[in-house]
Design a protein around this motif. Structure first.
Motif, PDB file in Angstrom:
ATOM      1  N   VAL A 202      50.194  -0.604 -18.848  1.00 60.09           N
ATOM      2  CA  VAL A 202      51.360  -1.472 -18.703  1.00 60.09           C
ATOM      3  C   VAL A 202      51.008  -2.669 -17.822  1.00 60.09           C
ATOM      4  O   VAL A 202      51.382  -3.813 -18.116  1.00 60.09           O
ATOM      5  CB  VAL A 202      52.558  -0.686 -18.122  1.00 60.09           C
ATOM      6  N   ILE A 203      50.261  -2.436 -16.748  1.00 56.72           N
ATOM      7  CA  ILE A 203      49.871  -3.535 -15.854  1.00 56.72           C
ATOM      8  C   ILE A 203      48.963  -4.523 -16.575  1.00 56.72           C
ATOM      9  O   ILE A 203      49.142  -5.750 -16.469  1.00 56.72           O
ATOM     10  CB  ILE A 203      49.189  -2.972 -14.595  1.00 56.72           C
ATOM     11  N   ILE A 204      48.005  -4.023 -17.322  1.00 55.24           N
ATOM     12  CA  ILE A 204      47.116  -4.911 -18.085  1.00 55.24           C
ATOM     13  C   ILE A 204      47.916  -5.676 -19.143  1.00 55.24           C
ATOM     14  O   ILE A 204      47.691  -6.864 -19.378  1.00 55.24           O
ATOM     15  CB  ILE A 204      45.967  -4.113 -18.733  1.00 55.24           C
TER      16      ILE A 204
ATOM     17  N   THR B 139      50.161  -8.656  -9.882  1.00 55.99           N
ATOM     18  CA  THR B 139      49.219  -7.636 -10.335  1.00 55.99           C
ATOM     19  C   THR B 139      48.713  -6.803  -9.159  1.00 55.99           C
ATOM     20  O   THR B 139      48.602  -5.573  -9.269  1.00 55.99           O
ATOM     21  CB  THR B 139      48.040  -8.295 -11.067  1.00 55.99           C
ATOM     22  N   ALA B 140      48.426  -7.443  -8.051  1.00 59.67           N
ATOM     23  CA  ALA B 140      47.974  -6.705  -6.867  1.00 59.67           C
ATOM     24  C   ALA B 140      49.063  -5.745  -6.380  1.00 59.67           C
ATOM     25  O   ALA B 140      48.778  -4.589  -6.041  1.00 59.67           O
ATOM     26  CB  ALA B 140      47.587  -7.673  -5.756  1.00 59.67           C
ATOM     27  N   LEU B 141      50.306  -6.201  -6.365  1.00 55.60           N
ATOM     28  CA  LEU B 141      51.411  -5.336  -5.941  1.00 55.60           C
ATOM     29  C   LEU B 141      51.577  -4.164  -6.903  1.00 55.60           C
ATOM     30  O   LEU B 141      51.748  -3.020  -6.470  1.00 55.60           O
ATOM     31  CB  LEU B 141      52.710  -6.135  -5.858  1.00 55.60           C
ATOM     32  N   PHE B 142      51.525  -4.416  -8.202  1.00 52.80           N
ATOM     33  CA  PHE B 142      51.654  -3.344  -9.183  1.00 52.80           C
ATOM     34  C   PHE B 142      50.523  -2.318  -9.048  1.00 52.80           C
ATOM     35  O   PHE B 142      50.749  -1.126  -9.214  1.00 52.80           O
ATOM     36  CB  PHE B 142      51.671  -3.897 -10.601  1.00 52.80           C
ATOM     37  N   LEU B 143      49.311  -2.780  -8.769  1.00 52.04           N
ATOM     38  CA  LEU B 143      48.199  -1.847  -8.604  1.00 52.04           C
ATOM     39  C   LEU B 143      48.390  -0.964  -7.372  1.00 52.04           C
ATOM     40  O   LEU B 143      48.079   0.225  -7.406  1.00 52.04           O
ATOM     41  CB  LEU B 143      46.874  -2.603  -8.529  1.00 52.04           C
TER      42      LEU B 143
ATOM     43  N   VAL C 245      49.767   4.472  -5.287  1.00 52.62           N
ATOM     44  CA  VAL C 245      50.662   5.348  -4.521  1.00 52.62           C
ATOM     45  C   VAL C 245      51.353   6.344  -5.451  1.00 52.62           C
ATOM     46  O   VAL C 245      51.443   7.541  -5.148  1.00 52.62           O
ATOM     47  CB  VAL C 245      51.690   4.516  -3.732  1.00 52.62           C
ATOM     48  N   SER C 246      51.812   5.892  -6.590  1.00 56.64           N
ATOM     49  CA  SER C 246      52.481   6.772  -7.553  1.00 56.64           C
ATOM     50  C   SER C 246      51.530   7.839  -8.062  1.00 56.64           C
ATOM     51  O   SER C 246      51.905   9.013  -8.195  1.00 56.64           O
ATOM     52  CB  SER C 246      53.024   5.955  -8.717  1.00 56.64           C
TER      53      SER C 246
END
Length: 114
Positions: free
Chosen positions: A28-30, A88-92, A97-98
């Motif tokens: 999803v992030i990509i 992107t950095a925040l999502f990673l 953490v998840s």
């Protein structure tokens, strides 16, 4: 040139949407990144594609909009690149953490069949 750019934008957007619909968080992030690249190229293309044109109005040239490049799409794309990198950095970080808390990177937090 315009056809190649349009095909490239379409491939990036289609791949991004396909990856956004996948069940894994990393995919999803990509996909979001690819979709943002497609939007950046689209905004950049809205400023007209041209080579050898001055970036701003030349005082020695007559005032004609076809002899200069619009700097606004370039500024918007540059800003969008910086914001996309931070997103992107925040999502990673959220993904890491998840994954640490749930033990999986599935978007629902658990594998199918559990």
């Amino acid at each position: 040139m315009e056809l190649i750019l349009a095909i490239g934008i379409g491939v990036l957007a289609g791949s991004g949407v396909w990856l956004i619909l996948r069940p894994r968080s990393f995919q999803v992030i990509i996909g979001l990144s690819l979709l943002s690249y497609a939007v950046n190229l689209f905004i950049f293309a809205m400023g007209r594609l041209g080579t050898g044109l001055p970036p701003v109005i030349d005082p020695n040239m007559p005032m004609d909009t076809s002899v200069f490049t619009d700097p606004l799409p370039q500024a918007l794309v540059l800003t969008a690149i910086v914001i996309g990198f931070a997103m992107t950095a925040l999502f990673l970080v959220v993904l890491i953490v998840s994954r640490g808390q749930t033990g999986t990177d599935h978007v629902d937090g658990r594998e199918p069949g559990q």
